[in-house]
Design a protein around this motif. Structure first.
Motif, PDB file in Angstrom:
ATOM      1  N   LEU A 117       0.835  -1.183   0.000  1.00 23.52           N
ATOM      2  CA  LEU A 117       0.000   0.000   0.000  1.00 23.52           C
ATOM      3  C   LEU A 117       0.876   1.241   0.000  1.00 23.52           C
ATOM      4  O   LEU A 117       2.026   1.201   0.445  1.00 23.52           O
ATOM      5  CB  LEU A 117      -0.903   0.013   1.241  1.00 23.52           C
ATOM      6  CG  LEU A 117      -1.888  -1.147   1.388  1.00 23.52           C
ATOM      7  CD1 LEU A 117      -2.546  -1.102   2.763  1.00 23.52           C
ATOM      8  CD2 LEU A 117      -2.933  -1.129   0.295  1.00 23.52           C
ATOM      9  N   SER A 118       0.323   2.348  -0.465  1.00 23.61           N
ATOM     10  CA  SER A 118       1.018   3.630  -0.402  1.00 23.61           C
ATOM     11  C   SER A 118      -0.002   4.694  -0.033  1.00 23.61           C
ATOM     12  O   SER A 118      -1.223   4.473  -0.091  1.00 23.61           O
ATOM     13  CB  SER A 118       1.675   3.956  -1.745  1.00 23.61           C
ATOM     14  OG  SER A 118       0.696   4.065  -2.763  1.00 23.61           O
ATOM     15  N   ALA A 119       0.491   5.839   0.391  1.00 25.16           N
ATOM     16  CA  ALA A 119      -0.396   6.940   0.757  1.00 25.16           C
ATOM     17  C   ALA A 119       0.145   8.227   0.162  1.00 25.16           C
ATOM     18  O   ALA A 119       1.347   8.362  -0.074  1.00 25.16           O
ATOM     19  CB  ALA A 119      -0.514   7.052   2.271  1.00 25.16           C
ATOM     20  N   SER A 120      -0.759   9.166  -0.058  1.00 23.56           N
ATOM     21  CA  SER A 120      -0.358  10.476  -0.555  1.00 23.56           C
ATOM     22  C   SER A 120      -1.224  11.539   0.102  1.00 23.56           C
ATOM     23  O   SER A 120      -2.351  11.279   0.539  1.00 23.56           O
ATOM     24  CB  SER A 120      -0.486  10.542  -2.082  1.00 23.56           C
ATOM     25  OG  SER A 120      -1.828  10.350  -2.479  1.00 23.56           O
ATOM     26  N   ARG A 121      -0.660  12.739   0.184  1.00 23.52           N
ATOM     27  CA  ARG A 121      -1.395  13.866   0.746  1.00 23.52           C
ATOM     28  C   ARG A 121      -1.209  15.039  -0.222  1.00 23.52           C
ATOM     29  O   ARG A 121      -0.328  15.876  -0.048  1.00 23.52           O
ATOM     30  CB  ARG A 121      -0.874  14.217   2.138  1.00 23.52           C
ATOM     31  CG  ARG A 121      -1.652  15.328   2.821  1.00 23.52           C
ATOM     32  CD  ARG A 121      -1.218  15.456   4.262  1.00 23.52           C
ATOM     33  NE  ARG A 121      -1.900  16.562   4.941  1.00 23.52           N
ATOM     34  CZ  ARG A 121      -1.777  16.814   6.243  1.00 23.52           C
ATOM     35  NH1 ARG A 121      -1.013  16.037   6.993  1.00 23.52           N
ATOM     36  NH2 ARG A 121      -2.418  17.832   6.786  1.00 23.52           N
ATOM     37  N   PRO A 122      -2.056  15.096  -1.230  1.00 26.13           N
ATOM     38  CA  PRO A 122      -1.901  16.144  -2.239  1.00 26.13           C
ATOM     39  C   PRO A 122      -2.365  17.526  -1.776  1.00 26.13           C
ATOM     40  O   PRO A 122      -1.898  18.541  -2.316  1.00 26.13           O
ATOM     41  CB  PRO A 122      -2.772  15.646  -3.397  1.00 26.13           C
ATOM     42  CG  PRO A 122      -3.778  14.750  -2.747  1.00 26.13           C
ATOM     43  CD  PRO A 122      -3.095  14.120  -1.579  1.00 26.13           C
TER      44      PRO A 122
END
Lengths: 113, 114
Positions: B64-69
């Motif tokens: 899994l990966s996460a991002s905070r745009p």
């Protein structure tokens, strides 16, 4: 190793009695400890926080104690009601700058009318 | 007042398919954001946390990966789902540099990988 344990089995109590849930931890030195309530299929809801220098905290029918020597917190619900039936999670601060907490496995409480 | 939204509420995906779960927070600025997974009958496992836009830290190695745009948007993704990714995914926020760390959780996404 670090560990957080809560009542290993579900807790069933009669309406009107006091429910007591335990949270024990090893190899942590938390500055505070939190308690959350989680209903089935929902996210946890914050209930109470107690700091390491506080022995007891109350909020309405809820009472939390924190014994850093025993490494234990007790969570009491007085005059329990069927609506108090839920899973209760304890969480410990692990001393990071971003408010990381580690959650215990939870205790399922059923209040029987 | 602050509110936190997650979607979708439920998701059934085949093994090997991609994933994108979204979380948004309203009514606060610069929150700390968290992704947790809760397996059936188990406690909460912290997957990712973020203290600001583009700043992501992973707690558990996985696919899994996460991002905070954006400041109040947090996205959890996967390129190829595994059966073991099934679970209840919860997004949470806390006040930036808070002293007590209360976390406020979203309603969660129930993911079933088939």
């Amino acid at each position: 190793s670090q560990k957080i344990e809560q009542n290993s089995e579900a807790l069933n109590i009669q309406e009107g009695k006091t429910a007591t849930l335990t949270c024990n931890y090893t190899n942590y030195s938390p500055a505070y400890l939190q308690w959350y309530r989680q209903d089935p299929g929902r996210g946890p809801v914050f209930l109470l926080l107690i700091r390491e220098n506080e022995k007891e905290k109350r909020k309405e029918r809820l009472k939390v104690t924190f014994d850093t020597t025993l490494k234990q917190s007790l969570f009491h619900i007085t005059a329990s009601q069927p609506a108090d039936s839920a899973t209760y999670l304890c969480a410990l601060d692990v001393g990071t700058s971003y408010d990381k907490v580690i959650f215990g496995p939870g205790t399922s409480l059923s209040v029987i009318p | 007042s602050q509110t936190i939204h997650q979607w979708p509420a439920t998701l059934v995906q085949p093994v090997g398919s991609p994933l994108s779960l979204e979380c948004t927070v309203e009514g606060t600025s610069n929150p700390n954001l968290y992704w947790y997974r809760q397996a059936a009958g188990r406690g909460l496992q912290l997957l990712f946390y973020s203290v600001g836009i583009g700043q992501i830290s992973s707690e558990v190695p996985q696919n899994l990966s996460a991002s905070r745009p954006q400041d109040r948007q947090f996205i959890l993704s996967s390129k190829k789902l595994l059966l073991s990714d099934s679970g209840f995914y919860l997004c949470a926020w806390s006040r930036f540099a808070g002293t007590t760390g209360e976390q406020y959780f979203g309603p969660g996404t129930r993911l079933t990988v088939t």
